[in-house]
Every structure is written in C-alpha cells, then in structure tokens.
Design a protein around this motif. Structure first.
Motif: not given
Length: 311
Positions: A174-178, A256-262
């Motif tokens: 439930d994290h805002p970035l999820a 798992i967050l979809d973050v650039d460079h990961f």
C-alpha cells in the motif's frame, strides 16, 4: 631442524587465531595451563618469542606470524593428503570449509543438502556472515571457498560468477509508489529506508547507485537480517533494497517497486585465495556448484494486485 610436535603446532595455531590461551583451551578441550606449557615449549624450540601480551590480548611477533603461516600451510597439506588417500580408495571423505555471506542462506543450504546426498562422507563447516567479516576470514585464510556478491579489492581471489543476484526496491503493497510504473530514481529522495548494517554488500551497492544519481534517502533503521528488514517493511517503517533471492517465498504484504536503474545487476561469485592449493573436497564442491546452478536462475514473481506471487 626445529623440534616441534604436531600437537604443539595445533595449540599454537589455535592460540594465535583466538589471541587467547583460554579460548584456545576451550576449542581444543584441554586446560589453559596445558596450552601455556605447549606454547612455552614451542617458543623454546624456535628460539624467539612467538607472542607479546598487551593487556589481556596476545599479539603475534614477526616470528609468530611466520610460524602461523607455516602451520596453516602444513595443516592444509595434511588435510588434503587425507582427502587424496580417501579419493584413491574410491571414497570422498573430509571437511569442506565454506565461508558465505548471509543472503546466500536462500539457496546455499539446499545446494549443500544435495551435495551431501551425493557425498555422505563429507562434513561441512559453514560460516555465515557479512562481507566485512568474510573479508577478515579471507585475510586469515580460514576457509577453502567463499561465496559472496562483492569481490574484495585488496584480496587476490580466483573467482567465478555462477548465479545472478539482482537487487530490487521492496515496499509494502500500500506504499504510495506501489501503483506507479517507471518511477524516477529521484522520487526516492527523502524516503525512509531500512538498510542492512555497515559492511553489507547490498547496502554498499544501493548507496553507490544513490550517490551517482544524487539521491539522498533517510536511513530510519539498520538491521542485520534480511528477514527482519522484510518484517520492518511490512510494519510500515520504510522501504529497502534487497536481493531478489530474499523474496523466494510468496508474500501478501510486499511488492517490488518499478524504479529506474533497478534492478542493480549483480552476481554471486565463488572464489578461493590465489596461491591456495584446493583440496579434493573443495574442487569437488566447486564443480558441483557450477553445474547445479547453471539452470537455477533468479526467482520469478507475478502480481496479484500488488501482491507478489512466486512462480
């Protein structure tokens, strides 16, 4: 020729390793006066002091350091000789001394189980620790093989990459970035992070990437266990960077967050000290490890909403 018994050398080696007569006695199941006596006799045979005592701690003299290196070489050769004799008899017997970092617990125990099924005469001495402590074990030449994700710069190792070890950003579902995709790495600025302890390879890799992209995260909590970090994430204390291998079990709370460079692309390495003569047992396990992990791969996950489901 210096007259010294094998027993005296073993007592000396244990004392040198622990820096203590008492701890050496506990390891060898003999009395502390016996340890002192054996070291005293060996010192007399060498003709030079082997230790100097500062406070309660024993430190090796130059002669002591040379003798310790010799002892370790002698013991390694004796162990290898015993293993070769067993090999000539058609058996594999002996002890494999393996040093690994903590995250390998998600796949190494299974591999060791399979290895021991193939070679029931082999005993395993497994030391699980972080990169910093494993580095010290390398300097002390305490193990046959090492499994790690960050190769040391000041220790010469023969090493081989054998398994992918991608690092990903983990958050509560439930994290805002999820719910976002292609998250710019700069969006992590100011995010409360749960980090592994200083000396962790995972922490080093994550902070290196953040520094490259001028990302400043808030380290809210430091923990020495991946399991504890996952529980802290589930408890809403922050997000973290972990090996994807740590998510080998399905979770109803993490994503798992979809973050650039990961993910950060990393590998697991198996290595041994340059110049070390590998025992029959160590060579057997090294070959087994490479063969068994060829098709092992990294855990894959599908999503059910924001939940991770192992597939």
């Amino acid at each position: 020729m210096i007259q010294a018994t094998l027993h005296q050398l073993r007592v000396f080696e244990a004392t040198a390793r622990h820096g203590s007569f008492t701890k050496a006695a506990e390891e060898l199941y003999i009395t502390q006066p016996t340890v002192s006596s054996q070291v005293k006799q060996l010192t007399k045979a060498i003709g030079l002091p082997l230790f100097e005592q500062i406070g309660k701690r024993l430190y090796l003299t130059e002669a002591g350091k040379e003798l310790l290196n010799t002892c370790q070489d002698v013991f390694d050769r004796l162990d290898n000789f015993e293993m070769k004799i067993a090999d000539l008899k058609g058996t594999k017997q002996g002890t494999l001394r393996l040093g690994v970092i903590t995250t390998t617990k998600y796949f190494v125990p299974r591999l060791l189980g399979e290895f021991c099924e193939h070679y029931p005469g082999i005993d395993i001495s497994l030391q699980v620790t972080n990169h910093q402590q494993l580095h010290q074990r390398m300097l002390n030449n305490e193990d046959d093989l090492y499994i790690l994700s960050q190769l040391p710069e000041d220790v010469e190792l023969h090493s081989e990459a054998f398994l992918e070890n991608p690092l990903v950003v983990i958050a509560r579902k439930d994290h805002p970035l999820a719910k976002k995709s292609r998250i710019p790495i700069t969006d992590l600025n100011g995010e409360p992070f749960i980090m592994r302890e200083t000396g962790s390879g995972t922490r080093h890799a994550a902070l290196k990437l953040f520094n490259q992209h001028k990302v400043s995260v808030k380290v809210r909590l430091e923990l020495g266990s991946n399991e504890a970090i996952k529980q802290a994430i589930a408890g809403g204390l922050g997000i973290s960077v972990l090996s994807k291998h740590t998510l080998s079990c399905a979770s109803n709370e993490l994503t798992i967050l979809d973050v650039d460079h990961f993910p950060i692309e990393r590998w697991w390495y198996v290595g041994y000290l340059s110049g070390k003569q590998l025992s029959v047992i160590a060579r057997t396990f090294l070959q087994f490890l490479i063969e068994e992990t060829k098709d092992m791969g990294v855990p894959n996950f599908s999503r059910n909403g924001n939940n991770l489901i192992a597939v």
